[in-house]
Design an enzyme around this catalytic site. Structure first.
Site, PDB file in Angstrom:
ATOM      1  CE1 TYR A 123      51.445  30.969  59.916  1.00  0.00           C
ATOM      2  CE2 TYR A 123      53.513  30.836  58.741  1.00  0.00           C
ATOM      3  CZ  TYR A 123      52.714  30.456  59.796  1.00  0.00           C
ATOM      4  OH  TYR A 123      53.194  29.569  60.721  1.00  0.00           O
ATOM      5  CE  LYS A 173      41.510  19.940  64.073  1.00  0.00           C
ATOM      6  NZ  LYS A 173      41.964  18.773  64.880  1.00  0.00           N
ATOM      7  CG  ASP A 206      44.538  16.574  65.275  1.00  0.00           C
ATOM      8  OD1 ASP A 206      44.256  16.343  64.069  1.00  0.00           O
ATOM      9  OD2 ASP A 206      43.670  16.747  66.139  1.00  0.00           O
ATOM     10  CG  ASP A 230      56.184  27.774  59.735  1.00  0.00           C
ATOM     11  OD1 ASP A 230      57.360  27.345  59.643  1.00  0.00           O
ATOM     12  OD2 ASP A 230      55.911  28.827  60.321  1.00  0.00           O
TER      13      ASP A 230
END
Ligand code: NAI
Ligand code: MG
Length: 335
Positions: A123, A173, A206, A230
């Site tokens: 971001y 991740k 995930d 987010d």
């Protein structure tokens, strides 16, 4: 008395901040509100969406309760929310999600708090076209630093200790993003060693998304990077009734800003229909932050009691037949 800067904001801002200050007053909160302006209203009045005396007041008092601010789409000034987060280095975005009485949701016994790193990751706005002419190839850069990761992960563990929480789940991740997400995970494992009494686990994002829907009750404190945070924090809100009933805090080393996550709702402004609940939960977090914990707890209990009689007192967005005023009065009566 603690000085707290109050920014009512635009649209429904003044209605919901009036409600919240009334309730905090009734509960005996020791707060002296320092009222300042920001947003579209401030821009129209003074030509500046963040007037200098607003910045000065935040600089001085360091704690803010902020209503929603209208950000013009396309042209016009940039987001005041983002500007304030950057200026006062509010690196942790904290979003609790807790099952509420009488709010429709198929999920039960949810009680988690998500810590989202607020300043880095994908971001940072470093994106570019690789082929400027045809615009068929774009790239973006994610930044993760040891310093910022340590801060947000430490904040999550400190919160766990201070609030008698049992477990921190770090979401990443690192199997694919070996450097950026890998660094965040490595630092999590390091920091966890300083907190032997708090359980630590890590989950790949995930899998986390699935687990949050299958067994949300198993999560306590969650800490993650900006993009994952987010998405997962909105998912968590969705488990307990949506953005209209969840509060949020942006906290740094020496400043804190509490705000509702919804916008200025221009479609219902001035109609006594706005639900103050999200901002009220944010103000409960504010009270905890300034160590007025008993008052925070009393307000929380009064909210729960009011929700049981939702139909009579609460606003239409959560299925009530009441108004901003009836809700405010009912919570005051229940304190
Ligand atoms: P919004 O959240 O203002 O409204 C979306 C829908 O939810 C509307 O139908 C509205 O009536 C309803 N709603 C929102 N808050 C409510 C409340 N407390 N009680 C009852 N109903 C409520 O989102 P929208 O329309 O996309 O944005 C309007 C303005 O707010 C824009 O200028 C946007 O930039 C700004 N905004 C500001 C935020 C902030 O200050 N943190 C966050 C999101 C949007
Ligand atoms: Mg978001």
């Amino acid at each position: 008395m603690k000085d707290v800067v109050l920014i009512a904001g635009d649209g429904i801002g003044s209605e919901i901040t009036d409600s919240v200050t009334k309730i905090l007053d009734k509960a005996g909160a020791e707060i002296n509100w320092v009222e300042r302006s920001a947003g579209l209203g401030a821009h129209e009045e003074s030509g500046n969406p963040i007037p200098a005396d607003t910045i000065e007041a935040i600089d001085e008092h360091r704690v803010v309760l902020k209503g929603p601010l209208t950000t013009p789409v396309g042209s016009g000034f940039r987001s005041v929310n983002v500007a304030l987060r950057q200026k006062f280095e509010l690196f942790s975005n904290i979003r609790p999600a807790r099952t509420l009485p009488n709010i429709d949701s198929p999920f039960k016994n949810v009680d988690m708090v998500i810590f989202r790193e607020n300043t880095q990751g994908l971001y940072i706005g470093k994106e570019q076209w690789i082929d400027d002419d045809t615009k068929t190839h774009a790239e973006g850069i994610a930044v993760v630093t040891e310093e910022a990761s340590k801060k947000i992960i430490t904040a999550a563990f400190e919160y766990a200790l201070a609030n008698d929480r049992k477990k921190v789940t770090l979401v990443h991740k690192a199997n694919i993003l070996k450097l950026t997400s890998g660094l965040f995970l490595d630092i999590g494992r390091e920091v966890a060693k300083n907190y032997p009494d708090v359980e630590f686990e890590d989950l790949i994002v995930d899998n986390m998304a699935m687990q949050m829907v299958m067994r949300p009750e198993r999560f306590d404190i969650v800490v993650t990077t900006n993009l994952f945070g987010d998405i997962l924090s909105d998912l968590a809100s969705g488990l307990v009734g949506g953005l209209g009933v969840t509060g949020a805090a942006n906290i740094g080393d020496d400043a804190a800003m509490f705000e509702a996550v919804h916008g200025s709702a221009p479609d219902i402004a001035g109609q006594n229909k706005a639900n103050p609940l999200a901002l009220l939960f944010s103000s409960v977090m504010l009270l905890e932050h300034i160590n007025q914990k008993q008052i925070a707890e009393n307000i929380r209990k009064a909210i729960y009691k009011t929700l049981v009689e939702k139909k009579v007192y609460c606003t239409p967005d959560i299925g009530g037949e009441g108004t901003t005023s009836t809700f405010t009065q009912a919570v005051c009566d229940n304190i």
